[in-house]
Design a protein around this motif. Structure first.
Motif, PDB file in Angstrom:
ATOM      1  N   SER A   1      21.916  11.593  41.750  1.00 38.36           N
ATOM      2  CA  SER A   1      22.053  10.144  41.676  1.00 38.36           C
ATOM      3  C   SER A   1      22.304   9.647  40.266  1.00 38.36           C
ATOM      4  CB  SER A   1      20.792   9.477  42.244  1.00 38.36           C
ATOM      5  OG  SER A   1      19.667   9.860  41.481  1.00 38.36           O
ATOM      6  N   ARG A   2      22.022  10.479  39.235  1.00 40.22           N
ATOM      7  CA  ARG A   2      22.277  10.057  37.862  1.00 40.22           C
ATOM      8  C   ARG A   2      23.759  10.137  37.569  1.00 40.22           C
ATOM      9  NH1 ARG A   2      18.637  14.091  34.860  1.00 40.22           N
ATOM     10  NH2 ARG A   2      19.245  15.292  36.668  1.00 40.22           N
ATOM     11  N   ARG A   3      24.262   9.226  36.747  1.00 42.38           N
ATOM     12  CA  ARG A   3      25.673   9.205  36.390  1.00 42.38           C
ATOM     13  C   ARG A   3      25.976  10.338  35.427  1.00 42.38           C
ATOM     14  NH1 ARG A   3      27.154   3.334  34.534  1.00 42.38           N
ATOM     15  NH2 ARG A   3      28.462   4.668  33.302  1.00 42.38           N
ATOM     16  N   GLY A   4      27.179  10.898  35.568  1.00 34.23           N
ATOM     17  CA  GLY A   4      27.637  11.886  34.610  1.00 34.23           C
ATOM     18  C   GLY A   4      26.942  13.222  34.698  1.00 34.23           C
ATOM     19  N   VAL A   5      26.416  13.590  35.858  1.00 39.91           N
ATOM     20  CA  VAL A   5      25.696  14.848  35.987  1.00 39.91           C
ATOM     21  C   VAL A   5      26.286  15.631  37.151  1.00 39.91           C
ATOM     22  CG1 VAL A   5      23.466  15.920  36.509  1.00 39.91           C
ATOM     23  CG2 VAL A   5      23.560  13.860  35.096  1.00 39.91           C
ATOM     24  N   ILE A   6      26.475  16.912  36.947  1.00 48.60           N
ATOM     25  CA  ILE A   6      26.843  17.800  38.041  1.00 48.60           C
ATOM     26  C   ILE A   6      25.994  19.048  37.923  1.00 48.60           C
ATOM     27  CG2 ILE A   6      28.728  18.944  36.806  1.00 48.60           C
ATOM     28  CD1 ILE A   6      30.183  19.024  39.537  1.00 48.60           C
ATOM     29  N   ARG A   7      25.585  19.557  39.051  1.00 49.47           N
ATOM     30  CA  ARG A   7      24.790  20.781  39.071  1.00 49.47           C
ATOM     31  C   ARG A   7      25.585  21.856  39.779  1.00 49.47           C
ATOM     32  NH1 ARG A   7      19.204  17.882  40.225  1.00 49.47           N
ATOM     33  NH2 ARG A   7      18.640  17.588  38.062  1.00 49.47           N
ATOM     34  N   ILE A   8      25.528  23.055  39.231  1.00 50.36           N
ATOM     35  CA  ILE A   8      26.236  24.176  39.806  1.00 50.36           C
ATOM     36  C   ILE A   8      25.233  25.288  40.038  1.00 50.36           C
ATOM     37  CG2 ILE A   8      28.108  25.836  39.457  1.00 50.36           C
ATOM     38  CD1 ILE A   8      29.112  23.793  37.301  1.00 50.36           C
ATOM     39  N   ALA A   9      25.084  25.707  41.285  1.00 45.26           N
ATOM     40  CA  ALA A   9      24.150  26.791  41.588  1.00 45.26           C
ATOM     41  C   ALA A   9      24.793  28.120  41.214  1.00 45.26           C
ATOM     42  CB  ALA A   9      23.795  26.773  43.068  1.00 45.26           C
ATOM     43  N   LEU A  10      24.056  28.939  40.499  1.00 46.65           N
ATOM     44  CA  LEU A  10      24.515  30.260  40.100  1.00 46.65           C
ATOM     45  C   LEU A  10      23.641  31.319  40.750  1.00 46.65           C
ATOM     46  CD1 LEU A  10      25.070  29.666  36.287  1.00 46.65           C
ATOM     47  CD2 LEU A  10      26.791  29.734  38.077  1.00 46.65           C
ATOM     48  N   ARG A  11      24.040  32.559  40.568  1.00 42.11           N
ATOM     49  CA  ARG A  11      23.234  33.669  41.056  1.00 42.11           C
ATOM     50  C   ARG A  11      21.823  33.584  40.481  1.00 42.11           C
ATOM     51  NH1 ARG A  11      26.868  36.611  38.169  1.00 42.11           N
ATOM     52  NH2 ARG A  11      28.862  35.944  38.926  1.00 42.11           N
ATOM     53  N   LYS A  12      20.899  34.223  41.146  1.00 37.30           N
ATOM     54  CA  LYS A  12      19.512  34.303  40.691  1.00 37.30           C
ATOM     55  C   LYS A  12      18.870  32.917  40.547  1.00 37.30           C
ATOM     56  CE  LYS A  12      20.248  38.598  38.212  1.00 37.30           C
ATOM     57  NZ  LYS A  12      20.169  39.288  36.948  1.00 37.30           N
ATOM     58  N   THR A  13      19.272  31.973  41.349  1.00 37.31           N
ATOM     59  CA  THR A  13      18.729  30.619  41.407  1.00 37.31           C
ATOM     60  C   THR A  13      18.799  29.850  40.087  1.00 37.31           C
ATOM     61  OG1 THR A  13      16.416  31.189  40.956  1.00 37.31           O
ATOM     62  CG2 THR A  13      17.148  31.280  43.270  1.00 37.31           C
ATOM     63  N   MET A  14      19.636  30.273  39.148  1.00 39.70           N
ATOM     64  CA  MET A  14      19.823  29.496  37.916  1.00 39.70           C
ATOM     65  C   MET A  14      20.783  28.352  38.223  1.00 39.70           C
ATOM     66  SD  MET A  14      19.496  32.048  34.768  1.00 39.70           S
ATOM     67  CE  MET A  14      19.170  30.620  33.813  1.00 39.70           C
ATOM     68  N   THR A  15      20.588  27.242  37.604  1.00 41.04           N
ATOM     69  CA  THR A  15      21.428  26.079  37.828  1.00 41.04           C
ATOM     70  C   THR A  15      21.991  25.604  36.500  1.00 41.04           C
ATOM     71  OG1 THR A  15      20.085  25.387  39.704  1.00 41.04           O
ATOM     72  CG2 THR A  15      21.454  23.716  38.680  1.00 41.04           C
ATOM     73  N   VAL A  16      23.319  25.448  36.441  1.00 45.39           N
ATOM     74  CA  VAL A  16      23.961  24.852  35.268  1.00 45.39           C
ATOM     75  C   VAL A  16      24.174  23.385  35.572  1.00 45.39           C
ATOM     76  CG1 VAL A  16      26.028  24.765  33.824  1.00 45.39           C
ATOM     77  CG2 VAL A  16      25.165  26.961  34.599  1.00 45.39           C
ATOM     78  N   GLU A  17      23.721  22.557  34.686  1.00 43.19           N
ATOM     79  CA  GLU A  17      23.902  21.115  34.827  1.00 43.19           C
ATOM     80  C   GLU A  17      24.676  20.638  33.603  1.00 43.19           C
ATOM     81  OE1 GLU A  17      20.622  18.212  36.105  1.00 43.19           O
ATOM     82  OE2 GLU A  17      20.687  18.037  33.931  1.00 43.19           O
ATOM     83  N   ILE A  18      25.775  19.942  33.831  1.00 42.91           N
ATOM     84  CA  ILE A  18      26.567  19.376  32.739  1.00 42.91           C
ATOM     85  C   ILE A  18      26.281  17.888  32.701  1.00 42.91           C
ATOM     86  CG2 ILE A  18      28.883  18.970  31.822  1.00 42.91           C
ATOM     87  CD1 ILE A  18      27.948  21.941  31.879  1.00 42.91           C
ATOM     88  N   GLN A  19      25.992  17.410  31.519  1.00 35.23           N
ATOM     89  CA  GLN A  19      25.560  16.022  31.368  1.00 35.23           C
ATOM     90  C   GLN A  19      26.231  15.407  30.149  1.00 35.23           C
ATOM     91  OE1 GLN A  19      21.347  15.934  30.456  1.00 35.23           O
ATOM     92  NE2 GLN A  19      21.081  14.226  31.856  1.00 35.23           N
ATOM     93  N   GLN A  20      26.629  14.145  30.276  1.00 35.07           N
ATOM     94  CA  GLN A  20      27.122  13.399  29.123  1.00 35.07           C
ATOM     95  C   GLN A  20      25.906  12.837  28.389  1.00 35.07           C
ATOM     96  OE1 GLN A  20      29.985  10.363  29.974  1.00 35.07           O
ATOM     97  NE2 GLN A  20      31.103  11.651  31.405  1.00 35.07           N
ATOM     98  N   VAL A  21      25.883  13.031  27.085  1.00 34.76           N
ATOM     99  CA  VAL A  21      24.781  12.501  26.284  1.00 34.76           C
ATOM    100  C   VAL A  21      25.077  11.035  25.980  1.00 34.76           C
ATOM    101  CG1 VAL A  21      23.512  12.670  24.104  1.00 34.76           C
ATOM    102  CG2 VAL A  21      24.312  14.759  25.256  1.00 34.76           C
ATOM    103  N   SER A  22      24.174  10.167  26.396  1.00 36.11           N
ATOM    104  CA  SER A  22      24.337   8.746  26.111  1.00 36.11           C
ATOM    105  C   SER A  22      23.212   8.213  25.236  1.00 36.11           C
ATOM    106  CB  SER A  22      24.421   7.943  27.416  1.00 36.11           C
ATOM    107  OG  SER A  22      23.257   8.144  28.178  1.00 36.11           O
TER     108      SER A  22
END
Length: 187
Positions: free
Chosen positions: A28-49
């Motif tokens: 629900s936050r703006r500018g955030v995407i989460r990508i599920a990776l192997r071994k339950t790690m999650t990459v989240e890309i976020q714009q710094v505001s």
């Protein structure tokens, strides 16, 4: 031709929906995407505001991995980068921890809107976890959203893994000279 980067909302950031090649989870936050990776790690890309203590500490850890000659990162420096309407500062998080950053600069010139990717660094301990790819894809998508005709970047030849990544993402070597002028500091 109006640069869409100069037409941002009062918040300084527009919402983004980045395609990263992996299935995103909504947030629900703006500018955030989460990508599920192997071994339950999650990459989240976020714009710094907003420049927080966490962001300052992360950059204090990351920037020396990018450049040994760079001055230490300060709150003021980060606020200047985040506050510049031409810049979009991204961070990558793995399981909530900031492990990488990328700065996208979008600017209008007479031949069109252009973009540069600068200051890409992923923490040595987090490399190989797709944070660099996700950061770069987010920047490419943001540049396209802002109307950029091209996205350029430079990368040292010694950064072989990063150069392979950029080529995989569609970047091509240009037949051009990269020249630099360093103005003298006068007192």
């Amino acid at each position: 031709m109006r640069c869409r980067a100069c037409s941002r909302s009062e918040s300084g950031r527009s919402s983004a929906n980045w395609s990263t090649g992996l299935p995103p989870q909504s947030d629900s936050r703006r500018g955030v995407i989460r990508i599920a990776l192997r071994k339950t790690m999650t990459v989240e890309i976020q714009q710094v505001s907003e420049v927080t203590e966490e962001i300052v500490a992360a950059f204090a850890r990351l920037v020396p991995q990018l450049s040994r000659s760079a001055a230490p990162v300060t709150v003021e420096t980060l606020r200047n980068v985040v506050g510049c309407p031409a810049n979009t500062l991204f961070v990558a998080r793995l399981d909530g921890r900031v492990v990488g950053t990328l700065t996208l600069v979008v600017f209008p010139i007479l031949t069109g809107v252009r973009a540069w990717i600068e200051d890409v660094v992923v923490d040595a301990e987090a490399r190989g976890q797709q944070a660099g790819a996700a950061l770069t894809r987010a920047a490419m998508d943001r540049a396209a959203e802002l109307g950029a005709r091209t996205v350029d970047l430079t990368s040292r030849a010694s950064r072989e893994e990063a150069n392979r990544l950029y080529r995989r993402l569609g970047f091509e070597e240009r037949d051009s000279n990269l020249l630099r002028y360093t103005p003298s500091i006068r007192v």
